[in-house]
Design an enzyme around this catalytic site. Structure first.
Site, PDB file in Angstrom:
ATOM      1  N   GLU A   8       0.778  -1.203   0.126  1.00  0.00           N
ATOM      2  CA  GLU A   8       0.018   0.081  -0.025  1.00  0.00           C
ATOM      3  C   GLU A   8       0.891   1.123   0.087  1.00  0.00           C
ATOM      4  O   GLU A   8       1.875   1.479   0.475  1.00  0.00           O
ATOM      5  CB  GLU A   8      -0.894   0.044   1.192  1.00  0.00           C
ATOM      6  CG  GLU A   8      -2.011  -1.012   1.057  1.00  0.00           C
ATOM      7  CD  GLU A   8      -2.714  -1.062   2.598  1.00  0.00           C
ATOM      8  OE1 GLU A   8      -3.989  -1.294   2.362  1.00  0.00           O
ATOM      9  OE2 GLU A   8      -2.035  -0.879   3.487  1.00  0.00           O
ATOM     10  N   CYS A  61      -0.244   5.913  10.357  1.00  0.00           N
ATOM     11  CA  CYS A  61       0.990   5.345  10.650  1.00  0.00           C
ATOM     12  C   CYS A  61       0.499   3.792  11.486  1.00  0.00           C
ATOM     13  O   CYS A  61      -0.323   3.840  12.192  1.00  0.00           O
ATOM     14  CB  CYS A  61       1.681   5.862  11.767  1.00  0.00           C
ATOM     15  SG  CYS A  61       2.332   7.420  10.809  1.00  0.00           S
TER      16      CYS A  61
END
Ligand code: SF4
Length: 342
Positions: A89, A336
């Site tokens: 990704e 994150c």
């Protein structure tokens, strides 16, 4: 083993075909200026060269195939399939005033098993090649999107993959991406040999170290790498990086409610960063709100706002520079520690 990038392959092909040096420039301009994604459409090249490129590299320039995309107001997350059918990704972050920043993956999965991280639950499948790394950006570039800054904070530990050095060479090559060194950030959990190499080869690239606990025992629990490369050794290495490069080092710290967000933690971080000699002012702490995912432990939660403010005020009172990162993309698992390749 170093993966040969397509740009190196193109050079080799042109040499074998005894082509003049400007041919490479023409191909680079076709990809990067005219944004042509297929060799056959590079009509500036003689047909024989196009055929040779296709024979060796395939029809399309990109080595990745986008398979899914999720978009929210400021975030665009793209799932790519790579050669062996695995998934990686990349995330595009759109800031107000038009700045576009990217968070890209360096490995498929990750073998370091940090407890709070979704990618870590997959285990390491493999290192990405230099093309797979840089193509995450080339994908957006070919779509006409500006590339303002990039961080290696997607899936994987960047400094565990030697191919990132070749990727950095490509990203900063004026003939291709031409990104300024200072627009690139490499993030690490503290892989000492990788930090050494970055300091030597790319001293101007920004470096972020993921701390997440100032206490050795707790850090080892959260991040098993701490047993191999303990915190003090990493900090000594970062001092050396600052000495050699004169650049700031960023300390990333994910705040986990009731785990690592106490006053004692803030004081201990300050103590760690305050004994570092003349370069201590070049450390900058980035506090990151934790993002839970369906695969990370349920016991981890985001710190309350009051707690975050208290944490900041303790660090500030000790003279530590600190920023709380704005949170982007939590609604689409693009923040994150959330990239999971699903
Ligand atoms: S935080 Fe980084 S190093 Fe740790 S498991 Fe996740 S991707 Fe790997």
């Amino acid at each position: 083993m170093k993966s040969t990038s397509r740009y190196e392959m193109i050079q080799q092909i042109l040499t074998e075909l005894k082509q003049p040096a400007y041919r490479f420039q023409q191909i680079a301009e076709a990809i990067f200026k005219q944004k042509i994604g297929e060799y056959d459409k590079m009509t500036i090249l003689p047909k024989a060269i196009r055929s040779e490129l296709i024979k060796n590299l395939g029809e399309r320039v990109l080595s990745l195939t986008p398979v899914a995309q999720k978009t929210s107001r400021q975030v665009n997350k793209v799932l790519f399939s790579i050669e062996d059918g695995e998934r990686i990704e990349a995330v595009q972050l759109r800031y107000e005033r038009g700045w576009k920043s990217y968070c890209i993956s360096s490995q498929c999965g990750c073998g370091y098993g940090c407890r709070f991280c979704a990618t870590g639950t997959i285990g390491l499948k493999r290192n990405l090649t230099a093309d797979e790394i840089t193509d995450q950006l080339l994908y957006f570039h070919l779509k006409g999107q500006a590339l303002d800054s990039v961080s290696f904070m997607g899936m994987g530990e960047a400094l565990a993959n030697p191919n990132i050095f070749n990727a950095l060479t490509i990203l900063t090559d004026p003939r291709t991406f031409g990104l300024g060194y200072r627009r690139i950030t490499v993030s690490t959990i503290g892989i000492l040999p990788g930090i050494d190499r970055l300091t030597k080869e790319f001293p101007q690239v920004n470096l972020t170290f993921s701390l997440h606990s100032p206490f050795d025992e707790q850090r080892s629990e959260l991040m098993p790498i701490n047993n191999r490369f303990p915190l003090q050794d990493v900090l000594n290495k970062l001092d050396q990086h600052i000495r050699d490069t004169g650049r700031k080092v960023y300390i990333a710290y994910i705040l986990l409610r009731g785990e690592n967000d106490s006053n004692e933690h803030a004081e201990a971080i300050a103590a760690l960063l305050k004994q570092r000699g003349p370069w201590e002012h070049l450390y900058h702490v980035n506090l990151i709100p934790y993002n839970s995912t369906v695969v990370t432990p349920e016991s981890y939660h985001q710190s309350d706002n009051d707690r975050v403010q208290k944490f900041v005020s303790i660090l500030n009172s000790k003279g530590i520079k600190v920023t709380v990162r704005t949170q982007f993309g939590t609604d689409i698992d693009a923040a994150c520690g959330q990239l999971y390749g699903s």
